[in-house]
Design an enzyme around this catalytic site. Sequence first.
Site, PDB file in Angstrom:
ATOM      1  N   SER A 145     -71.380 -29.033 151.574  1.00 41.98           N
ATOM      2  CA  SER A 145     -72.398 -28.665 152.558  1.00 41.98           C
ATOM      3  C   SER A 145     -72.854 -29.977 153.179  1.00 41.98           C
ATOM      4  O   SER A 145     -72.597 -31.051 152.623  1.00 41.98           O
ATOM      5  CB  SER A 145     -73.582 -28.011 151.826  1.00 41.98           C
ATOM      6  N   TYR A 158     -79.512 -27.340 144.994  1.00 46.54           N
ATOM      7  CA  TYR A 158     -78.440 -27.122 145.966  1.00 46.54           C
ATOM      8  C   TYR A 158     -77.838 -28.471 146.382  1.00 46.54           C
ATOM      9  O   TYR A 158     -76.623 -28.682 146.339  1.00 46.54           O
ATOM     10  CB  TYR A 158     -78.986 -26.368 147.187  1.00 46.54           C
TER      11      TYR A 158
HETATM   12  N1  NAD Z   1     -73.625 -20.598 155.606  1.00 48.01           N
HETATM   13  C1  NAD Z   1     -73.895 -21.886 155.710  1.00 48.01           C
HETATM   14  O1  NAD Z   1     -74.520 -22.339 156.661  1.00 48.01           O
HETATM   15  C2  NAD Z   1     -73.414 -22.835 154.662  1.00 48.01           C
HETATM   16  C3  NAD Z   1     -73.633 -24.197 154.876  1.00 48.01           C
HETATM   17  C4  NAD Z   1     -73.170 -25.108 153.947  1.00 48.01           C
HETATM   18  C5  NAD Z   1     -72.507 -24.650 152.827  1.00 48.01           C
HETATM   19  N2  NAD Z   1     -72.328 -23.324 152.633  1.00 48.01           N
HETATM   20  C6  NAD Z   1     -71.626 -22.923 151.421  1.00 48.01           C
HETATM   21  O2  NAD Z   1     -70.608 -22.015 151.752  1.00 48.01           O
HETATM   22  C7  NAD Z   1     -70.375 -21.137 150.650  1.00 48.01           C
HETATM   23  C8  NAD Z   1     -70.455 -19.708 151.152  1.00 48.01           C
HETATM   24  O3  NAD Z   1     -71.740 -19.520 151.730  1.00 48.01           O
HETATM   25  P1  NAD Z   1     -72.094 -18.277 152.641  1.00 48.01           P
HETATM   26  O4  NAD Z   1     -73.058 -18.762 153.641  1.00 48.01           O
HETATM   27  O5  NAD Z   1     -70.872 -17.572 153.054  1.00 48.01           O
HETATM   28  O6  NAD Z   1     -72.904 -17.422 151.560  1.00 48.01           O
HETATM   29  P2  NAD Z   1     -73.100 -15.835 151.447  1.00 48.01           P
HETATM   30  O7  NAD Z   1     -74.248 -15.663 150.508  1.00 48.01           O
HETATM   31  O8  NAD Z   1     -73.166 -15.250 152.793  1.00 48.01           O
HETATM   32  O9  NAD Z   1     -71.743 -15.386 150.719  1.00 48.01           O
HETATM   33  C9  NAD Z   1     -71.443 -15.905 149.442  1.00 48.01           C
HETATM   34  C10 NAD Z   1     -70.517 -14.968 148.702  1.00 48.01           C
HETATM   35  O10 NAD Z   1     -70.272 -15.542 147.403  1.00 48.01           O
HETATM   36  C11 NAD Z   1     -70.470 -14.557 146.418  1.00 48.01           C
HETATM   37  N3  NAD Z   1     -70.891 -15.211 145.174  1.00 48.01           N
HETATM   38  C12 NAD Z   1     -72.040 -15.915 144.984  1.00 48.01           C
HETATM   39  N4  NAD Z   1     -72.097 -16.320 143.704  1.00 48.01           N
HETATM   40  C13 NAD Z   1     -70.975 -15.873 143.102  1.00 48.01           C
HETATM   41  C14 NAD Z   1     -70.474 -15.982 141.769  1.00 48.01           C
HETATM   42  N5  NAD Z   1     -71.174 -16.592 140.805  1.00 48.01           N
HETATM   43  N6  NAD Z   1     -69.276 -15.434 141.487  1.00 48.01           N
HETATM   44  C15 NAD Z   1     -68.580 -14.780 142.448  1.00 48.01           C
HETATM   45  N7  NAD Z   1     -69.016 -14.625 143.712  1.00 48.01           N
HETATM   46  C16 NAD Z   1     -70.203 -15.177 144.028  1.00 48.01           C
HETATM   47  C17 NAD Z   1     -71.519 -13.623 146.990  1.00 48.01           C
HETATM   48  O11 NAD Z   1     -71.472 -12.335 146.379  1.00 48.01           O
HETATM   49  C18 NAD Z   1     -71.121 -13.593 148.461  1.00 48.01           C
HETATM   50  O12 NAD Z   1     -70.149 -12.602 148.722  1.00 48.01           O
HETATM   51  C19 NAD Z   1     -71.422 -21.496 149.604  1.00 48.01           C
HETATM   52  O13 NAD Z   1     -70.856 -22.374 148.654  1.00 48.01           O
HETATM   53  C20 NAD Z   1     -72.487 -22.204 150.413  1.00 48.01           C
HETATM   54  O14 NAD Z   1     -73.244 -23.093 149.649  1.00 48.01           O
HETATM   55  C21 NAD Z   1     -72.772 -22.402 153.523  1.00 48.01           C
END
Ligand code: NAD
Length: 263
Positions: A145, A158
């Site tokens: 991230s 985080y």
């Molecule tokens: N969306 C953003 O702006 C952003 C920015 C930086 C990093 N990220 C990273 O990207 C990744 C995905 O984020 P997102 O925004 O799509 O999140 P989201 O919450 O929209 O989707 C995350 C998915 O992961 C699944 N999940 C969470 N914990 C889990 C576990 N222990 N075992 C199995 N499945 C699990 C959830 O059920 C969900 O389907 C994460 O690692 C997040 O930190 C996202």
Amino acid sequence: MSSLKDKSVVITGAAMGLGLAAAKVCAEKGANLTLVDYNESALTSAKAEIEKATPGVKILTITADVSDEAAVKAYVEAALKAYSRIDGFYNNAGIEGRQAPLVSYDQQVFEKVVDINLYGVYYGMRHIIPIMQQQQYGRIVNVASVGGIRGVMNQTPYVATKHAVTGLTKQAALEYGRDGILTNAIAPGAILTPMVAEAFKQVNPEDPKAAETVYAQANPTKRLGLPEEVGRLVAFLLSDECSYVNGQVIAIDGGQSNSYGNV
Ligand SMILES: NC(=O)c1ccc[n+]([C@@H]2O[C@H](COP(=O)([O-])OP(=O)(O)OC[C@H]3O[C@@H](n4cnc5c(N)ncnc54)[C@H](O)[C@@H]3O)[C@@H](O)[C@H]2O)c1
């Protein structure tokens, strides 16, 4: 254009957000997918959505919590049984936790964020890398991230765990590059997914849309990113066309992490 034809690709956190978006792009590019998530119903809907968009795609779904090492071992074995190899691993599942200052951060939430964002990512690498070593081929994309290269107010575990993901990425790149395994991380900024929608609700419970607008103004592009924009970068990093990028943490944030002051 990068192809993933007949590549076996494992994606964690695949039921929504960045995982689902990347799964759609990988399916379009010909990959055979193993989709892992702990939200079973959302995973079932995700599978149907991808099959509708790309008829004929092969998809194995596995309900598993990535912070449970036995479950990780099981999803890796199932993917290997289904497709005989694992070419690409999008190590994406992660959570944000609750927003609070460092000294008053809830200990249980802190531990949960560490379990999923650090141990979940580590377990996946620990069980998939030996398979890639046998193949002498692999592509791993870990999800850090901007919080893995910068601080973010009120997000201590985080930020700490995402910095750890960048460390795991550099470490694996050093140790396994000789085995034909390229390991990189992406560092997304704010991308419009359910996780970010929830974060805006925490910042401004009365008007989450206003929080989104303020956030977008601080970005050089004056907008948030879209999940499919991240999905296309991930598909490249998982492909053969990515042949000499290793150990990098690639920001995909509209340039926001370069700025110092107002833009
Ligand atoms: N969306 C953003 O702006 C952003 C920015 C930086 C990093 N990220 C990273 O990207 C990744 C995905 O984020 P997102 O925004 O799509 O999140 P989201 O919450 O929209 O989707 C995350 C998915 O992961 C699944 N999940 C969470 N914990 C889990 C576990 N222990 N075992 C199995 N499945 C699990 C959830 O059920 C969900 O389907 C994460 O690692 C997040 O930190 C996202």
